[in-house]
Enzyme design. Structure first.
Site, mmCIF file in Angstrom:
data_model
loop_
_atom_site.group_PDB
_atom_site.id
_atom_site.type_symbol
_atom_site.label_atom_id
_atom_site.label_comp_id
_atom_site.label_asym_id
_atom_site.label_seq_id
_atom_site.Cartn_x
_atom_site.Cartn_y
_atom_site.Cartn_z
ATOM 1 N N ASP A 2 6.613 41.720 1.105
ATOM 2 C CA ASP A 2 7.273 40.551 0.549
ATOM 3 C C ASP A 2 8.530 40.396 1.382
ATOM 4 N N SER A 34 12.624 36.816 -5.074
ATOM 5 C CA SER A 34 11.712 37.811 -5.619
ATOM 6 C C SER A 34 12.216 38.185 -7.013
ATOM 7 N N TRP A 72 11.156 38.037 4.071
ATOM 8 C CA TRP A 72 11.627 36.675 4.356
ATOM 9 C C TRP A 72 12.660 36.664 5.461
ATOM 10 N N CYS A 91 9.722 45.291 1.245
ATOM 11 C CA CYS A 91 10.333 44.020 0.852
ATOM 12 C C CYS A 91 11.713 43.868 1.481
HETATM 13 C C1 LIG Z 1 9.383 34.876 -0.530
HETATM 14 C C2 LIG Z 1 10.884 34.907 -0.486
HETATM 15 C C3 LIG Z 1 11.582 35.779 -1.306
HETATM 16 C C4 LIG Z 1 12.970 35.821 -1.249
HETATM 17 N N1 LIG Z 1 13.640 36.668 -2.088
HETATM 18 C C5 LIG Z 1 14.974 36.734 -2.052
HETATM 19 C C6 LIG Z 1 15.689 37.621 -2.919
HETATM 20 O O1 LIG Z 1 15.116 38.346 -3.738
HETATM 21 N N2 LIG Z 1 17.040 37.641 -2.835
HETATM 22 C C7 LIG Z 1 17.720 36.850 -1.937
HETATM 23 O O2 LIG Z 1 18.954 36.915 -1.921
HETATM 24 N N3 LIG Z 1 17.070 36.003 -1.109
HETATM 25 C C8 LIG Z 1 15.720 35.921 -1.150
HETATM 26 N N4 LIG Z 1 15.067 35.046 -0.316
HETATM 27 C C9 LIG Z 1 15.861 34.123 0.529
HETATM 28 C C10 LIG Z 1 16.233 32.869 -0.300
HETATM 29 O O3 LIG Z 1 15.079 32.120 -0.571
HETATM 30 C C11 LIG Z 1 17.208 31.923 0.417
HETATM 31 O O4 LIG Z 1 16.706 31.633 1.685
HETATM 32 C C12 LIG Z 1 18.584 32.490 0.562
HETATM 33 O O5 LIG Z 1 19.108 32.849 -0.700
HETATM 34 C C13 LIG Z 1 19.540 31.475 1.183
HETATM 35 O O6 LIG Z 1 19.532 30.301 0.401
HETATM 36 P P1 LIG Z 1 20.774 29.310 0.355
HETATM 37 O O7 LIG Z 1 20.328 28.044 -0.287
HETATM 38 O O8 LIG Z 1 21.962 29.976 -0.244
HETATM 39 O O9 LIG Z 1 21.086 29.082 1.872
HETATM 40 P P2 LIG Z 1 20.646 27.818 2.765
HETATM 41 O O10 LIG Z 1 21.481 26.657 2.415
HETATM 42 O O11 LIG Z 1 19.190 27.698 2.671
HETATM 43 O O12 LIG Z 1 21.064 28.345 4.188
HETATM 44 C C14 LIG Z 1 20.301 29.336 4.851
HETATM 45 C C15 LIG Z 1 21.159 30.044 5.863
HETATM 46 O O13 LIG Z 1 21.623 29.131 6.833
HETATM 47 C C16 LIG Z 1 23.029 29.215 6.970
HETATM 48 N N5 LIG Z 1 23.528 27.869 7.323
HETATM 49 C C17 LIG Z 1 23.956 26.886 6.509
HETATM 50 N N6 LIG Z 1 24.299 25.792 7.208
HETATM 51 C C18 LIG Z 1 24.057 26.076 8.496
HETATM 52 C C19 LIG Z 1 24.193 25.343 9.713
HETATM 53 N N7 LIG Z 1 24.650 24.097 9.736
HETATM 54 N N8 LIG Z 1 23.844 25.941 10.877
HETATM 55 C C20 LIG Z 1 23.372 27.204 10.876
HETATM 56 N N9 LIG Z 1 23.233 27.949 9.759
HETATM 57 C C21 LIG Z 1 23.559 27.395 8.589
HETATM 58 C C22 LIG Z 1 23.523 29.709 5.635
HETATM 59 O O14 LIG Z 1 24.751 30.365 5.720
HETATM 60 C C23 LIG Z 1 22.412 30.676 5.271
HETATM 61 O O15 LIG Z 1 22.628 31.914 5.880
HETATM 62 C C24 LIG Z 1 13.677 34.994 -0.360
HETATM 63 C C25 LIG Z 1 12.964 34.122 0.468
HETATM 64 C C26 LIG Z 1 11.590 34.067 0.422
HETATM 65 C C27 LIG Z 1 10.862 33.117 1.314
HETATM 66 N N1 LIG Z 2 22.994 35.882 8.909
HETATM 67 C C1 LIG Z 2 23.540 37.070 8.834
HETATM 68 O O1 LIG Z 2 24.611 37.285 9.369
HETATM 69 C C2 LIG Z 2 22.833 38.140 8.085
HETATM 70 C C3 LIG Z 2 23.373 39.410 7.991
HETATM 71 C C4 LIG Z 2 22.712 40.381 7.265
HETATM 72 C C5 LIG Z 2 21.514 40.084 6.653
HETATM 73 N N2 LIG Z 2 20.977 38.851 6.781
HETATM 74 C C6 LIG Z 2 19.734 38.496 6.146
HETATM 75 O O2 LIG Z 2 19.959 38.533 4.772
HETATM 76 C C7 LIG Z 2 18.830 39.044 4.107
HETATM 77 C C8 LIG Z 2 19.194 40.127 3.102
HETATM 78 O O3 LIG Z 2 20.316 40.801 3.477
HETATM 79 P P1 LIG Z 2 20.934 41.900 2.538
HETATM 80 O O4 LIG Z 2 22.340 41.520 2.319
HETATM 81 O O5 LIG Z 2 20.072 42.140 1.404
HETATM 82 O O6 LIG Z 2 20.829 43.156 3.450
HETATM 83 P P2 LIG Z 2 21.989 43.964 4.160
HETATM 84 O O7 LIG Z 2 22.976 44.387 3.145
HETATM 85 O O8 LIG Z 2 22.455 43.196 5.322
HETATM 86 O O9 LIG Z 2 21.159 45.206 4.673
HETATM 87 C C9 LIG Z 2 20.737 46.246 3.794
HETATM 88 C C10 LIG Z 2 20.632 47.525 4.555
HETATM 89 O O10 LIG Z 2 19.601 47.425 5.542
HETATM 90 C C11 LIG Z 2 20.124 47.916 6.763
HETATM 91 N N3 LIG Z 2 19.391 47.437 7.911
HETATM 92 C C12 LIG Z 2 19.754 46.538 8.860
HETATM 93 N N4 LIG Z 2 18.821 46.430 9.797
HETATM 94 C C13 LIG Z 2 17.833 47.287 9.468
HETATM 95 C C14 LIG Z 2 16.595 47.645 10.067
HETATM 96 N N5 LIG Z 2 16.172 47.074 11.199
HETATM 97 N N6 LIG Z 2 15.827 48.568 9.465
HETATM 98 C C15 LIG Z 2 16.228 49.169 8.326
HETATM 99 N N7 LIG Z 2 17.394 48.880 7.724
HETATM 100 C C16 LIG Z 2 18.188 47.945 8.280
HETATM 101 C C17 LIG Z 2 21.567 47.498 6.733
HETATM 102 O O11 LIG Z 2 22.292 48.270 7.677
HETATM 103 P P3 LIG Z 2 23.460 47.697 8.602
HETATM 104 O O12 LIG Z 2 24.707 48.364 8.116
HETATM 105 O O13 LIG Z 2 23.093 48.170 9.985
HETATM 106 O O14 LIG Z 2 23.499 46.218 8.478
HETATM 107 C C18 LIG Z 2 21.923 47.840 5.306
HETATM 108 O O15 LIG Z 2 22.187 49.199 5.142
HETATM 109 C C19 LIG Z 2 17.888 39.531 5.170
HETATM 110 O O16 LIG Z 2 16.795 38.659 5.219
HETATM 111 C C20 LIG Z 2 18.660 39.459 6.457
HETATM 112 O O17 LIG Z 2 17.847 38.982 7.524
HETATM 113 C C21 LIG Z 2 21.629 37.878 7.473
HETATM 114 C C1 LIG Z 3 11.056 34.048 10.206
HETATM 115 O O1 LIG Z 3 11.932 34.363 11.208
HETATM 116 C C2 LIG Z 3 13.316 34.193 10.961
HETATM 117 C C3 LIG Z 3 14.085 34.547 12.188
HETATM 118 O O2 LIG Z 3 14.588 33.414 12.795
HETATM 119 C C4 LIG Z 3 13.721 35.016 9.769
HETATM 120 O O3 LIG Z 3 15.109 34.878 9.506
HETATM 121 C C5 LIG Z 3 12.930 34.575 8.607
HETATM 122 O O4 LIG Z 3 13.287 35.324 7.472
HETATM 123 C C6 LIG Z 3 11.431 34.698 8.915
HETATM 124 N N1 LIG Z 3 10.666 34.162 7.834
HETATM 125 C C7 LIG Z 3 10.664 32.882 7.455
HETATM 126 C C8 LIG Z 3 9.749 32.576 6.352
HETATM 127 O O5 LIG Z 3 11.355 32.016 7.951
#
Ligand SMILES: Cc1cc2nc3c(=O)[nH]c(=O)nc-3n(C[C@H](O)[C@H](O)[C@H](O)COP(=O)(O)OP(=O)(O)OC[C@H]3O[C@@H](n4cnc5c(N)ncnc54)[C@H](O)[C@@H]3O)c2cc1C
Ligand SMILES: NC(=O)c1ccc[n+]([C@@H]2O[C@H](COP(=O)([O-])OP(=O)(O)OC[C@H]3O[C@@H](n4cnc5c(N)ncnc54)[C@H](OP(=O)(O)O)[C@@H]3O)[C@@H](O)[C@H]2O)c1
Ligand SMILES: *[C@@H]1O[C@H](CO)[C@@H](O)[C@H](O)[C@H]1NC(C)=O
Ligand SMILES: Cc1cc2nc3c(=O)[nH]c(=O)nc-3n(C[C@H](O)[C@H](O)[C@H](O)COP(=O)(O)O)c2cc1C
Ligand SMILES: *[C@@H]1O[C@H](CO)[C@@H](O)[C@H](O)[C@H]1NC(C)=O
Length: 688
Positions: free
Chosen positions: A686, A443, A688, A641
């Site tokens: 918005d 975004s 994801w 968002c």
């Molecule tokens: C409309 C839209 C807007 C977005 N805006 C933002 C934004 O403003 N800011 C933002 O930070 N992100 C945003 N995202 C999310 C962003 O597009 C990426 O998905 C995110 O940054 C992760 O990308 P990456 O290439 O670093 O991770 P990827 O390589 O795509 O990996 C995705 C996740 O899978 C995990 N992973 C990697 N390998 C494995 C495996 N083997 N098994 C299981 N899990 C694994 C990674 O640790 C990671 O958590 C947005 C997404 C959408 C669709």
């Molecule tokens: N794979 C992972 O382990 C992992 C972990 C975090 C986030 N994510 C993903 O990463 C993306 C962005 O993360 P970020 O780092 O920007 O966010 P973040 O720092 O993890 O979260 C921002 C804030 O939102 C709070 N929050 C958590 N769950 C919530 C809920 N249900 N309703 C309202 N607030 C909530 C968090 O509180 P808390 O202190 O309770 O977390 C934190 O204060 C998201 O799409 C999320 O799904 C993944």
């Molecule tokens: C759909 O669901 C997953 C949960 O597995 C979530 O992490 C993801 O952000 C959602 N949106 C998309 C586009 O995958």
């Protein structure tokens, strides 16, 4: 999808290779001419789906409508399985590339399998627009001869779950087409897309066996391409990982003075200079990188609220692991020639194995159960064979042994073979089995009014310890760690001391990305401020969800500067973070507040302050319930968002509650009001 390679590109590459004809051996030369012919054949061929099917003597049709390639991948997988198991001659196409007017004149025994992904308010992906328009005007009986199967891809966290597939199915049915088997629905929200596909496919294959009287044969991989190794002296002219052929040596975009040439889009990214980067978190264990891209050398434009697509590459460590696991030589130059004109090369070719693995293949994500099953054909050792068989047939076992350990393909295979290499797996198989690299979307956190030539993004770095097997190392995201590597290098930080988990070739193919550049493109969104500045605005964006709202606020400030005597509506921003160390843009908000005065207010919910109660954005919404209600009554626009799974749904429920209490109506009625708001654009997400 991202690297969709059109006929023109192909012709261009061929022409390019011809330019170095002097160095070529005769057989290579013949090859290139042949390629040129087939490229021409595509151009002269029709858009009529039935005509192309007949011309190419196909006996099965697979059609996909996909935005980011998931649906496309499954469609192709399905097509390949039909071809491999039943010797069907399958045509697998993007809905965007054909007209369907004559669909009803398909040969009687040809069945169509649709793969449809959902976006927006239950809409088809962008490429499906024309197809949808065609569906809408069909009348009863128009498709009386058509038999089809339907598989939808969606995410149940969205309101219109699998809405596009539902709509397509409804319209096909109304026109008299007959569906075979079950209506498959994949749910990304439950993380079950792959399992949903497998279950649906097993059912459909049984159906098809009956309907088409098919006989199963031993599964073996048949490449869709003629694979050819080319001589090393071609190295100067082939693709080394360039995003598309226009960036190859001698082509227009390879010359700096031509950089502004566009149009740049999802298949033609602009290699944008990164002019600023910043670490936004003040903690050791988590990172969030602010990145600014300079668009001034291009004709790229964006609007506040749009998304930026960033094209990543794989890190050295993962590339190395993949190459050794399969015993591949990265310097091998190869070419892929589609065996028929309905197929396009999956990425720019000719190229090297090393470039394909680094730039074009998604080598580090989770592995699907089907891939493990399809590798059986390359295993002779009984014990290993049994192990693979057991895993590919049992989803619980697979989830426990592979998925929960976050293994990538190389990890999983080495684990299964106890460290023995998999050199017997052909590279051609990997090309068509491993998913292709997709751009990641962010975004945009800048405003097109105040930051015309630069796009800002706010990316939280994905890097966490493996949840089950610490020896596998941290689980890392491809793009976000690349952005962090760029940041650390730009600011001359000590990389060794920074515990960066993976390392990248920042210079890119032929130094194209040298001095900090990355390919990007702008994707239009519908996330927009109300055009009337006096309309109140409620923004909810915890974590990185705040990104577009920084853009919105900068937009309003820029507007005020150019306008006199305007009264801005109330702009209320609900932000949430763990503590002060991950408070995004901490220093900027006071500056914005000063510019906007009382029309802007920021509420910060802290969730992890020691000895304090966890507070979330929705708690603040409730705390300000009366004011929120009053703003809604005044016509406020509501924006949410960030995290799609938990947060956006919790916020939605909170808003329903606020409306219900405030208006003394039922939950159904308040939920209906919000639905209405969504349709009219007064409630925008918005997520994801
Ligand atoms: C409309 C839209 C807007 C977005 N805006 C933002 C934004 O403003 N800011 C933002 O930070 N992100 C945003 N995202 C999310 C962003 O597009 C990426 O998905 C995110 O940054 C992760 O990308 P990456 O290439 O670093 O991770 P990827 O390589 O795509 O990996 C995705 C996740 O899978 C995990 N992973 C990697 N390998 C494995 C495996 N083997 N098994 C299981 N899990 C694994 C990674 O640790 C990671 O958590 C947005 C997404 C959408 C669709
Ligand atoms: N794979 C992972 O382990 C992992 C972990 C975090 C986030 N994510 C993903 O990463 C993306 C962005 O993360 P970020 O780092 O920007 O966010 P973040 O720092 O993890 O979260 C921002 C804030 O939102 C709070 N929050 C958590 N769950 C919530 C809920 N249900 N309703 C309202 N607030 C909530 C968090 O509180 P808390 O202190 O309770 O977390 C934190 O204060 C998201 O799409 C999320 O799904 C993944
Ligand atoms: C759909 O669901 C997953 C949960 O597995 C979530 O992490 C993801 O952000 C959602 N949106 C998309 C586009 O995958
Ligand atoms: C911006 C965005 C909007 C989405 N909207 C919906 C939706 O309204 N309904 C739904 O079921 N899935 C929705 N999805 C989920 C996708 O349909 C799902 O992730 C699918 O697997 C993507 O397939 P594709 O890669 O073929 O485009 C959305 C995904 C994104 C990124
Ligand atoms: C709310 O509505 C109910 C029935 O619809 C009514 O009986 C009740 O008096 C209303 N309460 C208020 C405070 O208006």
């Amino acid at each position: 999808m991202a690297l969709k390679f059109d006929k023109l590109d192909f012709a261009v590459i061929c022409a390019l290779a011809l330019a170095v004809v002097a160095y070529l051996k005769l057989d290579v030369l013949k090859e290139l001419f042949a390629a040129d012919d087939s490229a021409l054949a595509v151009q002269s061929s029709s858009r009529d789906i039935v005509e192309v099917l007949r011309e190419n003597k196909k006996d099965y049709l697979v059609v996909y409508a996909s935005q980011t390639g998931t649906g496309e991948d499954y469609a192709k997988k399905f097509a390949k399985e039909l071809a491999a198991k039943y010797s069907l001659n399958v045509m697998c196409v993007d809905v965007e590339n054909y007209d369907f007017d004559n669909l009803n004149s398909l040969p009687k025994d040809v069945i169509v399998s649709f793969f449809v992904s959902t976006y927006g308010e239950g809409d088809l992906p962008d490429g499906g627009l024309e197809f949808e328009e065609w569906l809408q005007v069909l009348e009863e009986g128009d498709l009386g001869n058509v038999r089809y199967t339907m598989f939808g891809l969606g995410n149940s966290t969205y309101e219109f779950y699998n809405g596009a597939a539902e709509k397509t199915q409804k319209l096909l049915k109304q026109a008299g087409a007959r569906m075979l088997g079950t209506f498959g629905k994949a749910d990304d929200g439950a993380g079950t897309t792959d399992e949903d596909y497998m279950a649906w496919k097993d059912d459909i294959l049984e159906e098809l066996k009956d309907a088409l009287a098919l006989h199963e044969k031993e599964v073996s991989f048949i490449s869709s391409y003629e694979y050819k190794v080319l001589p090393q002296d071609l190295m100067g002219s082939i693709s080394l990982g360039e995003p598309n052929s226009q960036y190859l040596p001698g082509k227009t975009l390879a010359k700096k003075e031509n950089m502004q040439l566009g149009p740049f889009d999802a298949t033609h990214p602009y290699v944008a200079p990164i002019t600023s980067t910043k670490e936004l978190f003040k903690k050791k264990d988590r990172n969030c990188i602010h990145v600014e891209f300079d668009l001034s050398g291009s004709n790229l434009k964006y609007s506040t609220g749009d998304h930026l697509g960033v094209w990543p590459s794989n890190p050295d460590e993962k590339v190395e692991k993949f190459l050794t696991t399969f015993g591949l030589d990265p310097t091998t130059i190869f070419d892929l020639k589609p065996k028929d004109i309905t197929i396009k090369p999956p990425f720019p070719v000719p190229t090297t194995i090393g470039a394909a693995v680094r730039y074009y293949l998604e080598i580090s994500g989770p592995v699907s159960r089907q891939v493990i099953g399809s590798l059986l054909q390359y295993v002779t050792e009984e014990q290993l064979k049994e192990r693979l068989q057991a895993l590919s047939k049992n989803k619980e076992k697979y989830a426990k042994e592979i998925t929960s350990k976050c293994m990538d393909l190389a990890d999983a295979l080495l684990y299964l073979s106890s460290g023995k290499k998999w050199t017997q797996v052909p590279w051609e198989f990997l090309i068509e089995t491993v998913p292709h690299m997709q751009p990641r979307y962010y975004s945009i956190s800048s405003s097109s009014s105040s930051d015309k030539q630069t796009v800002h993004i706010t990316a939280v770095v994905e890097n966490y310890p493996n949840p089950e097997v610490s020896s596998l190392g941290p689980v890392t995201g491809v793009t976000t760690n690349l952005l962090r590597h760029i940041h650390l290098t730009r600011t001359k930080e000590d990389i060794a001391a920074s515990s960066l988990p993976v390392h990248y070739n920042l210079a890119g193919p032929r130094d194209l990305y040298q001095n900090y550049k990355l390919p990007v493109h702008v994707r239009r969104s519908t996330f927009r401020l109300p055009s009337n500045p006096s309309t109140p605005v409620i923004m909810v964006g915890p974590g990185t969800g705040v990104a577009p709202f920084r853009g919105f606020i900068r937009e309003r400030i820029s507007f005020l500067k150019n306008q006199e005597n305007v009264k801005l509506g109330k702009h209320l921003l609900f932000y949430g973070c763990r503590d002060d160390a991950d408070f995004l843009y901490h220093d900027e908000w006071p500056v914005y507040a000063k510019e906007l005065g009382s029309s802007f207010e920021l509420m910060v919910a802290y969730s992890r302050i020691p000895n304090k109660k966890k507070v979330y954005v929705q708690d603040h919404l409730l705390e300000r319930e009366n004011e929120v209600l009053e703003l809604i009554n005044k016509g406020a626009f509501i924006y949410v968002c960030g995290d799609a799974k938990g947060m956006s749904q919790d916020v939605h429920r909170t808003l329903i509650d606020i409306l219900r209490r405030g208006k003394n109506i039922s939950e159904e009625e308040s939920s209906e009001i919000l639905k209405q708001f969504k349709t009219t654009g007064k409630y925008q997400e918005d997520v994801w």
